[in-house]
Scaffold this active site. Structure first.
Site, short mmCIF file in Angstrom:
data_model
loop_
_atom_site.label_atom_id
_atom_site.label_comp_id
_atom_site.label_asym_id
_atom_site.label_seq_id
_atom_site.Cartn_x
_atom_site.Cartn_y
_atom_site.Cartn_z
N ASP A 45 26.50 -31.32 -8.37
CA ASP A 45 26.94 -30.01 -8.81
C ASP A 45 25.68 -29.13 -8.91
OD1 ASP A 45 28.38 -27.95 -9.83
OD2 ASP A 45 29.25 -29.07 -11.48
N SER A 46 25.82 -27.83 -8.72
CA SER A 46 24.64 -26.95 -8.67
C SER A 46 24.10 -26.60 -10.04
CB SER A 46 25.00 -25.66 -7.95
OG SER A 46 25.90 -24.92 -8.76
N GLY A 47 24.85 -26.92 -11.09
CA GLY A 47 24.37 -26.61 -12.43
C GLY A 47 24.96 -25.34 -13.02
N GLY A 48 25.55 -24.51 -12.18
CA GLY A 48 26.08 -23.23 -12.69
C GLY A 48 27.10 -23.41 -13.79
N PHE A 49 28.04 -24.32 -13.57
CA PHE A 49 29.10 -24.55 -14.55
C PHE A 49 28.53 -25.03 -15.88
CE2 PHE A 49 32.38 -27.18 -16.55
CZ PHE A 49 33.46 -26.30 -16.57
N ASP A 84 27.05 -21.00 -8.29
CA ASP A 84 28.13 -20.02 -8.44
C ASP A 84 28.23 -19.59 -9.90
OD1 ASP A 84 29.03 -22.39 -9.48
OD2 ASP A 84 31.03 -22.27 -8.63
N GLN A 137 35.69 -19.00 -5.60
CA GLN A 137 36.02 -18.59 -6.96
C GLN A 137 37.20 -17.60 -6.90
OE1 GLN A 137 35.16 -19.72 -9.80
NE2 GLN A 137 33.43 -21.07 -9.28
N GLY A 177 36.22 -23.24 -10.51
CA GLY A 177 36.78 -22.36 -11.54
C GLY A 177 38.23 -22.65 -11.86
N ASP A 179 36.51 -34.72 -8.49
CA ASP A 179 35.62 -35.36 -9.47
C ASP A 179 36.14 -35.00 -10.84
OD1 ASP A 179 34.43 -32.47 -9.44
OD2 ASP A 179 33.55 -33.43 -11.19
#
Lengths: 377, 377
Positions: free
Chosen positions: B93-97, B147, B191, B218, B268
């Protein structure tokens, strides 16, 4: 009076002994270390790992199991071995030690000990007869007598009183155990604190009653190692050669090596699992704190010569990361690594006694611990 | 512009798809469920159990790993697969969440997001370029674009703004990923909250940029399942047939079955491990609360038809005892049982699509859940 004997002394090397103990659920090679699964589970370990690590026997606890899930419930599942799926030899502590250290509002009388549960305050009574009944319900292969354990340092009179009471309870436990089927065992527990003459009197009193095996209790409760070893040296020479000897709640690898050298056959301790949960690893290099930043960038395994895969498969850096991050996997891996180290130490001890090279093994092992961990990179 | 394709669509059954995705660390059978090992460890599980349960790929997280142990440190060990010993396909995961849900004092600008670590308050910046750099350092097989994820319910204007920003970040991520070696993948994330036209615009915008695969982000953030499924139905028809589709952070077995029916390939979720730690078991009978006293005296296994040994070897009474006692083994066993159930569900889905019987499988599986757990004894 005669008590059946299920212990076979296979070989001695100096005072160190190599033997085997046959229980209803299988054979225990001695010297033996019993991992502690207090509540019917080995903390952070799968049962398969306990077995694979080389443990022949594990320990459960009467105090905890009588509170939860209850001895009668365990009995309804065919005993602790079946309930847990361990299905091998199991020894149960009588609960006396935990009542003293965990229970609330405990009161000791001649009859037994009354206390309130540390979980919900419910009132319980533990008498010598009930302690045996519970251990029979658990289907324990080796039951322990109920005893009163005095924390050291203590007054001579207190130690004496508790030792004498424990002897009278030992007799009542022996009587209560008489209906147990053939093959099940009851061990007496020598008390007497750090007073040589009380230790000897306790051991002699137990021998007069007659047990399947003899434990040394009330040690490893904060006294110096030298005191513990001195007390072992008082008791062991009195004990019958043909019966197993169990040093309760001990200990560090060094404690065990020294106790084996003095003729002890069995041990139990929460240290490998408890210390594992706190980031400590036992290896041939001694005890290693995996929280220490020295491991942060170290790609080397904990011990490349270990027989246990996890001690070779994971880098110190990864173990450090898991411990620092509070990941359960860190506690799981260090607990199994520690249990495996304790078992491999016992395996090494047994092989050395078999070969008549225990003194060399002892010296070499102590040297490894004294050298300490490999230097950081 | 053309983007290499590593996905092979093997078969369709209605809208449901069966495929395989080839990564630098191995092949992923789809539909696939990715267990979540946020910090480079699967909570309460051994890596061997994740593998044995049938997982082809797992998920790690940029936000957590950039804070501890640090992306550069993971890179020095040859990447996350080697560092952890998982050594199979890994998506990050990119870390944004997580920045939105965990970090302190976060601030989103066109440039990226600045925040303070939830561990020690240290200040960090995560830009699209840095998010890709970190994922490359981790050696992630599948990187996700950075994102901005808006929690629902939200204002139309907020959802629109975040979606448009995410699209501009998607372009920057794509450029930053251009130097990645052949075989590594970058997925864009659609999104648009619960607004159909924004969802469609987001998906179309991503396709115009061109990615190895497309995620729907999202969702599963508190909205009703019907809304989630409606949004999938908006996005999926736009997505190219020959690219993998990943529904992020989803979900319950029922969510996954319904999403597969609508053309999703990858999932996931922390639910199997998190719920396992809280005493909940996933089985073909639905979700079962092992804390419930109904299990206290039940000698039956959780599911005698399970392919996972722990679901058959342990009595409900023992699992109940472990959970009630707070023993780590309870969390360990339920986590592995749940991960195995999720994987066996995916295995069943894949076999059914292969056989052209997905609709029967779906109906039969839903029936089992609806019937609920077996009656207590």
């Amino acid at each position: 009076m005669t008590v059946a004997n299920h212990f076979e002394l296979l070989r001695t090397d100096g005072t160190a002994r190599r033997g085997q103990l046959t229980t209803p659920h299988g054979v225990v090679r001695t010297p033996a270390f019993m991992p502690v699964g207090t509540l019917g589970a080995m903390k952070s370990l799968h049962w398969r790992d306990v077995r694979d690590a080389g443990a022949d026997i594990v320990l459960g606890n009467t105090y905890h199991l009588m509170l939860r899930p209850g001895a009668e419930r365990v009995a309804s599942f065919g005993g602790l071995q079946k309930f847990t799926t361990w299905n091998g030899p199991m020894l149960t502590d009588s609960g006396g030690f935990q009542v003293m250290s965990l229970a609330q509002l405990r009161k000791v009388t001649e009859q037994g000990v009354t206390f309130r549960s540390h979980i919900d305050g419910a009132k319980f009574e533990l008498t010598p007869e009930r302690a045996i009944e519970i251990q029979r319900l658990l289907n324990s292969d080796i039951a322990m007598q109920l005893d009163e354990c005095v924390r050291l340092p203590a007054e001579h009179a207190d130690i004496d009183r508790a030792m004498q009471l424990s002897l009278r309870w030992a007799e009542r436990c022996k009587r209560a155990f008489e209906t147990a089927p053939e093959g099940y065992m009851l061990f007496g527990i020598a008390q007497g604190g750090d007073v040589p003459e009380l230790r000897r009197a306790s051991a002699q009193g137990l021998i007069d009653i007659g047990f399947h095996g003899y434990a040394i209790g009330g040690l490893a409760v904060g006294e110096p190692q030298a005191v513990m070893l001195a007390m072992i040296e008082e008791v062991v020479p009195i004990l019958p050669l043909d019966r197993p000897r169990y040093l309760m709640g001990v200990g560090t690898p060094d404690d065990m090596l020294e106790a084996v050298a003095r003729g002890v056959d069995m041990f139990d301790c929460v240290m490998p699992t408890r210390n594992g949960r706190h980031g400590m690893a036992f290896t041939r290099h001694g005890q290693i704190n995996m929280r220490n930043a020295r491991h942060q960038d170290d790609p080397r395994p904990l011990d490349e010569e270990s027989t246990w895969p996890a001690a070779r498969d994971y880098s110190r850096a990864y173990l450090h990361h898991l411990v620092r991050s509070g990941e359960t996997l860190g506690a799981m891996l260090l607990s199994e690594i520690n249990i495996a180290y304790y078992q491999s130490l016992m395996q090494g001890i047994r092989a050395a006694i078999d070969a008549g090279t225990f003194e060399e093994f002892r010296a070499r092992t102590r040297e490894g611990w004294a050298r300490g961990d490999i230097p950081p990179r």
